[in-house]
Design an enzyme around this catalytic site. Sequence first.
Site, PDB file in Angstrom:
ATOM      1  N   ASP A 156       0.836  -1.204   0.000  1.00  0.00           N
ATOM      2  CA  ASP A 156       0.000   0.000   0.000  1.00  0.00           C
ATOM      3  C   ASP A 156       0.873   1.257   0.000  1.00  0.00           C
ATOM      4  O   ASP A 156       1.992   1.247   0.512  1.00  0.00           O
ATOM      5  CB  ASP A 156      -0.907  -0.024   1.241  1.00  0.00           C
ATOM      6  CG  ASP A 156      -2.042   0.972   1.140  1.00  0.00           C
ATOM      7  OD1 ASP A 156      -2.295   1.509   0.037  1.00  0.00           O
ATOM      8  OD2 ASP A 156      -2.694   1.231   2.170  1.00  0.00           O
ATOM      9  N   ASN A 210     -10.621  -2.633  -6.206  1.00  0.00           N
ATOM     10  CA  ASN A 210      -9.770  -1.803  -7.084  1.00  0.00           C
ATOM     11  C   ASN A 210     -10.361  -1.603  -8.479  1.00  0.00           C
ATOM     12  O   ASN A 210      -9.982  -0.675  -9.190  1.00  0.00           O
ATOM     13  CB  ASN A 210      -8.354  -2.400  -7.216  1.00  0.00           C
ATOM     14  CG  ASN A 210      -7.496  -2.227  -5.982  1.00  0.00           C
ATOM     15  OD1 ASN A 210      -6.584  -2.998  -5.735  1.00  0.00           O
ATOM     16  ND2 ASN A 210      -7.782  -1.219  -5.168  1.00  0.00           N
TER      17      ASN A 210
END
Length: 250
Positions: free
Chosen positions: A24, A72
């Site tokens: 991340d 996503n």
Amino acid sequence: MNINDFQSEIDPEKLPQHIAIIMDGNGRWAKSQGQNRLYGHHNGVQAVRDTVEAAAEIGIKYLTLYAFSTENWNRPQAEVEGLMSLLVATIKGELPTLQKNKIRLQTIGDTQSLPEQTRQELQEAINATEHNDRMTLILALSYSSKWEIVQATQRIAEQVKLGLLAPADINEATINAALSTQNIPDPELLIRTSGETRISNFLLWQIAYTELYFTPIFWPDFRKVDLWQAIWDYQQRERRFGMTGEQIGS
Ligand code: FPP
């Protein structure tokens, strides 16, 4: 301790078999450089290389990387397309290195939903590396844990409907076998970069007793030494699995 000492302080007898990573911070890293989000993803590839190499060198048997979540897909189309091409290019480019280092590639997730070219490239790499046995690299792609648990439940319900399984016989092993991680041991260590302290729909069933490690480093800056530090930190912990310290002999 000096950061360069982490590697030498790692006990080879107490290595986690399986490390899972939530990569991340690519977007924030790019923003801090005044660049767009894709620039962050491109620079995340070097962190993937470093991490895969360090994990294999040290003797980790399974490494799972959360590369693309079900959620996503909701990102801007240009970013999704950019990520898919990056994935294809990286897999193609890294295949000789995977072969040389005897690393087997696998995926978990709804790979049917990936673009045709991405699926093909992945399948070729999976087939080409299937006999490699030094380490298994698992890419979580179009993956979310709730999606996986729904799929597993449907599979089990089918078996019950066909009369192959009685509801009372459903146990942990039945569920393990219906998940996409069926042949993969649960991770002992889960790392998340970028300072966020969430699980974000990743391996919810499999991390029941996993040690969690959060680092503020953005993914593109993650290097071998950061993996060593996470493993070292894991080795300092006492894993009790619900028992007392006395019961496990500490
Ligand atoms: C999270 O950062 C990262 C991703 C969603 C994608 C990770 C992909 C790569 C590192 C590219 C190559 C990967 C492989 C396995 C070949 P973010 O975009 O959520 O960052 P932010 O939270 O700062 O916005």
